[in-house]
Design a protein around this motif. Structure first.
Motif, PDB file in Angstrom:
ATOM      1  N   GLU A 138      40.706   6.108  27.034  1.00  0.00           N
ATOM      2  CA  GLU A 138      41.777   5.543  28.089  1.00  0.00           C
ATOM      3  C   GLU A 138      41.263   3.910  28.221  1.00  0.00           C
ATOM      4  OE1 GLU A 138      41.530   7.452  31.553  1.00  0.00           O
ATOM      5  OE2 GLU A 138      43.006   9.239  30.866  1.00  0.00           O
ATOM      6  N   GLY A 139      42.396   2.923  28.036  1.00  0.00           N
ATOM      7  CA  GLY A 139      42.084   1.576  28.326  1.00  0.00           C
ATOM      8  C   GLY A 139      41.941   1.433  29.903  1.00  0.00           C
ATOM      9  N   THR A 140      41.527   0.377  30.182  1.00  0.00           N
ATOM     10  CA  THR A 140      41.397  -0.218  31.630  1.00  0.00           C
ATOM     11  C   THR A 140      42.506  -0.928  31.968  1.00  0.00           C
ATOM     12  OG1 THR A 140      39.195  -0.362  31.407  1.00  0.00           O
ATOM     13  CG2 THR A 140      39.936  -1.623  33.197  1.00  0.00           C
ATOM     14  N   ALA A 141      43.169  -0.368  33.215  1.00  0.00           N
ATOM     15  CA  ALA A 141      44.600  -1.015  33.573  1.00  0.00           C
ATOM     16  C   ALA A 141      44.492  -2.727  33.412  1.00  0.00           C
ATOM     17  CB  ALA A 141      44.919  -0.490  34.803  1.00  0.00           C
ATOM     18  N   ASN A 142      45.552  -3.375  33.072  1.00  0.00           N
ATOM     19  CA  ASN A 142      45.606  -4.773  32.875  1.00  0.00           C
ATOM     20  C   ASN A 142      44.465  -5.369  32.164  1.00  0.00           C
ATOM     21  OD1 ASN A 142      47.785  -4.565  34.818  1.00  0.00           O
ATOM     22  ND2 ASN A 142      46.399  -4.502  36.450  1.00  0.00           N
ATOM     23  N   GLN A 143      43.828  -4.626  31.141  1.00  0.00           N
ATOM     24  CA  GLN A 143      42.873  -5.137  30.285  1.00  0.00           C
ATOM     25  C   GLN A 143      43.163  -4.755  28.871  1.00  0.00           C
ATOM     26  OE1 GLN A 143      38.847  -5.416  31.289  1.00  0.00           O
ATOM     27  NE2 GLN A 143      39.087  -5.271  33.671  1.00  0.00           N
ATOM     28  N   GLY A 144      43.587  -3.547  28.708  1.00  0.00           N
ATOM     29  CA  GLY A 144      43.977  -2.994  27.275  1.00  0.00           C
ATOM     30  C   GLY A 144      44.571  -1.823  27.359  1.00  0.00           C
ATOM     31  N   ASN A 145      44.435  -1.098  26.207  1.00  0.00           N
ATOM     32  CA  ASN A 145      45.390   0.206  25.739  1.00  0.00           C
ATOM     33  C   ASN A 145      44.605   1.422  25.504  1.00  0.00           C
ATOM     34  OD1 ASN A 145      48.390  -0.687  26.138  1.00  0.00           O
ATOM     35  ND2 ASN A 145      47.520  -2.619  25.151  1.00  0.00           N
ATOM     36  N   ASP A 146      45.028   2.503  25.369  1.00  0.00           N
ATOM     37  CA  ASP A 146      44.548   3.886  24.927  1.00  0.00           C
ATOM     38  C   ASP A 146      44.314   3.695  23.525  1.00  0.00           C
ATOM     39  OD1 ASP A 146      44.758   4.248  27.783  1.00  0.00           O
ATOM     40  OD2 ASP A 146      46.310   5.945  27.673  1.00  0.00           O
ATOM     41  N   GLY A 147      43.564   4.535  23.205  1.00  0.00           N
ATOM     42  CA  GLY A 147      43.334   4.843  21.520  1.00  0.00           C
ATOM     43  C   GLY A 147      44.150   5.678  21.195  1.00  0.00           C
ATOM     44  N   GLY A 148      44.379   5.682  19.797  1.00  0.00           N
ATOM     45  CA  GLY A 148      45.421   6.682  19.290  1.00  0.00           C
ATOM     46  C   GLY A 148      44.862   8.063  18.514  1.00  0.00           C
ATOM     47  N   THR A 149      45.417   9.054  18.715  1.00  0.00           N
ATOM     48  CA  THR A 149      45.169  10.546  18.556  1.00  0.00           C
ATOM     49  C   THR A 149      45.361  10.662  16.853  1.00  0.00           C
ATOM     50  OG1 THR A 149      47.631  11.234  18.440  1.00  0.00           O
ATOM     51  CG2 THR A 149      46.305  11.207  20.619  1.00  0.00           C
ATOM     52  N   GLY A 150      44.445  11.905  16.518  1.00  0.00           N
ATOM     53  CA  GLY A 150      44.279  12.325  15.056  1.00  0.00           C
ATOM     54  C   GLY A 150      44.835  13.488  15.205  1.00  0.00           C
ATOM     55  N   SER A 151      44.448  14.401  13.907  1.00  0.00           N
ATOM     56  CA  SER A 151      45.109  15.806  13.857  1.00  0.00           C
ATOM     57  C   SER A 151      44.203  16.504  13.277  1.00  0.00           C
ATOM     58  CB  SER A 151      46.382  15.704  12.990  1.00  0.00           C
ATOM     59  OG  SER A 151      47.021  16.723  12.668  1.00  0.00           O
ATOM     60  N   TYR A 152      43.915  17.715  13.588  1.00  0.00           N
ATOM     61  CA  TYR A 152      43.115  18.795  12.979  1.00  0.00           C
ATOM     62  C   TYR A 152      44.140  19.660  12.050  1.00  0.00           C
ATOM     63  CZ  TYR A 152      39.327  22.103  12.573  1.00  0.00           C
ATOM     64  OH  TYR A 152      38.514  22.708  11.915  1.00  0.00           O
ATOM     65  N   SER A 153      44.224  18.865  10.860  1.00  0.00           N
ATOM     66  CA  SER A 153      45.108  19.370   9.778  1.00  0.00           C
ATOM     67  C   SER A 153      43.928  19.658   8.466  1.00  0.00           C
ATOM     68  CB  SER A 153      45.922  18.118   9.069  1.00  0.00           C
ATOM     69  OG  SER A 153      46.555  18.462   8.116  1.00  0.00           O
ATOM     70  N   PHE A 154      44.078  20.968   8.280  1.00  0.00           N
ATOM     71  CA  PHE A 154      42.665  21.328   7.410  1.00  0.00           C
ATOM     72  C   PHE A 154      42.703  20.588   6.081  1.00  0.00           C
ATOM     73  CE2 PHE A 154      40.525  24.998   5.568  1.00  0.00           C
ATOM     74  CZ  PHE A 154      39.269  24.929   6.490  1.00  0.00           C
ATOM     75  N   TRP A 155      41.460  20.080   5.894  1.00  0.00           N
ATOM     76  CA  TRP A 155      41.101  19.487   4.661  1.00  0.00           C
ATOM     77  C   TRP A 155      41.449  18.035   4.972  1.00  0.00           C
ATOM     78  CZ3 TRP A 155      36.966  21.892   4.048  1.00  0.00           C
ATOM     79  CH2 TRP A 155      36.949  23.170   3.773  1.00  0.00           C
ATOM     80  N   ASN A 156      42.475  17.569   5.580  1.00  0.00           N
ATOM     81  CA  ASN A 156      42.928  16.237   5.714  1.00  0.00           C
ATOM     82  C   ASN A 156      42.024  15.304   6.858  1.00  0.00           C
ATOM     83  OD1 ASN A 156      44.656  16.264   3.526  1.00  0.00           O
ATOM     84  ND2 ASN A 156      46.137  17.164   4.991  1.00  0.00           N
ATOM     85  N   PHE A 157      42.088  16.129   8.050  1.00  0.00           N
ATOM     86  CA  PHE A 157      41.386  15.348   9.271  1.00  0.00           C
ATOM     87  C   PHE A 157      41.731  14.055   9.650  1.00  0.00           C
ATOM     88  CE2 PHE A 157      38.348  19.055   7.692  1.00  0.00           C
ATOM     89  CZ  PHE A 157      38.995  19.856   8.642  1.00  0.00           C
ATOM     90  N   PRO A 158      42.685  13.524   9.560  1.00  0.00           N
ATOM     91  CA  PRO A 158      43.132  12.265   9.862  1.00  0.00           C
ATOM     92  C   PRO A 158      42.429  11.885  11.599  1.00  0.00           C
ATOM     93  CG  PRO A 158      45.271  13.364  10.095  1.00  0.00           C
ATOM     94  CD  PRO A 158      44.039  14.247   9.591  1.00  0.00           C
TER      95      PRO A 158
END
Length: 301
Positions: A138-158
């Motif tokens: 999580e980002g801090t309010a009025n300073q930045g933004n949250d990170g993005g999400t990945g996926s548990y996609s077998f053998w890909n793992f982005p």
């Protein structure tokens, strides 16, 4: 979105002859978080601005400028270092008197025992999630933004990208890892410069793994993620950019990117000069003082 508490650093030592004045503006950016070893991109350092109605990070508007004084009053300045590439590491805070920007969160890691539960670190901007494990930082309010999400996609793992000052870190798209969130532009130094971009997510390749492309770094100094055992890019110095994450090739891990160091910039009204104490590295041009490393005190005359 989490809320950070400001560390107060009031000036001291004023006395006879002290005269109050308002800074024309300031920009305080913390150090960026490192990218995750086989994981998510590092979050950008917290971004706080008061200059020329230019917005702070996240959804923050321009802040009220600082009221300071001449006459020997000392004010603390600290330029936060970027998170090291030795693992998942946050950036360090940057400080200007009463203004504190929070270091960026480190990207989540799929390395070793933590891989099943590790999430992106919280910070000025949050670190990206590692292939669907744990959660995005999580980002801090009025300073930045949250990170993005990945996926548990077998053998890909982005994985997800780290958050930036003006945008959330990118989520994975299919087998492609998320890119870092975009940074934010400021003209306090006389030209428009974008800083505090998030780092790109890493992706595996080799052996049984068939990951897609790694995420690119966000505009404003975010480092590019790496695929397989390649080396990710570090965040750019003095932008607070998040480091890129690395991948895995079935037998070895690449080297993750360190976070970029932060920066503190002030613009003074005409007739005011800044006296920089030991421990700080700085340059001065046209009433603009740029602090690029260290910690120490300053006074005005």
């Amino acid at each position: 979105m989490s809320f950070g508490f400001t560390t107060l650093g009031f000036g001291s030592g004023g006395g006879a002859g002290a005269a109050p004045f308002d800074l024309t503006g300031f920009l305080v950016i913390a150090g960026g978080g490192s990218g995750g070893p086989y994981g998510g991109g590092g979050g950008a350092g917290g971004y706080r601005s008061s200059f020329n109605s230019e917005s702070s990070g996240g959804t923050g508007s321009a802040e009220t400028t600082l009221s300071l004084e001449t006459g020997g009053t000392e004010y603390t300045v600290t330029v936060g270092a970027g998170g090291s590439a030795s693992g998942k590491n946050p950036g360090a805070n940057s400080v200007l008197a009463t203004v504190t920007s929070i270091g960026g969160g480190g990207g989540a890691t799929g390395f070793g025992a933590a891989e099943a539960t590790d999430g992106g670190g919280d910070g000025g901007s949050g670190g990206g999630q590692c292939y669907g494990q744990g959660s995005a930082g999580e980002g801090t309010a009025n300073q930045g933004n949250d990170g993005g999400t990945g996926s548990y996609s077998f053998w890909n793992f982005p994985s997800g990208g780290g958050g930036g000052a003006s945008a959330v870190g990118g989520n994975n798209s299919g087998s492609t890892s998320g890119s870092g969130g975009a940074g934010r532009a400021s003209t306090i130094s006389g030209t428009s410069v974008t800083r505090a971009g998030g780092g790109g997510g890493g992706t595996p390749n080799g052996g049984p793994y068939s990951g897609g492309p790694a995420g690119t770094g966000g505009s404003g100094g975010g480092g590019n993620g790496a695929k397989g055992a390649a080396t990710a890019t570090s965040g750019t110095a003095n932008t607070g950019g998040g480091g890129g994450a690395t991948g895995y090739n079935g037998s070895s891990y690449g080297t993750n990117g360190a976070g970029g160091s932060g920066v503190v910039i002030i613009k003074m009204p005409d007739g005011i000069s800044c006296n920089v104490g030991s421990g700080l590295t700085s340059t001065t041009s046209s009433q603009v003082v740029t602090f690029t490393a260290g910690t120490g005190t300053i006074t005005f005359s």
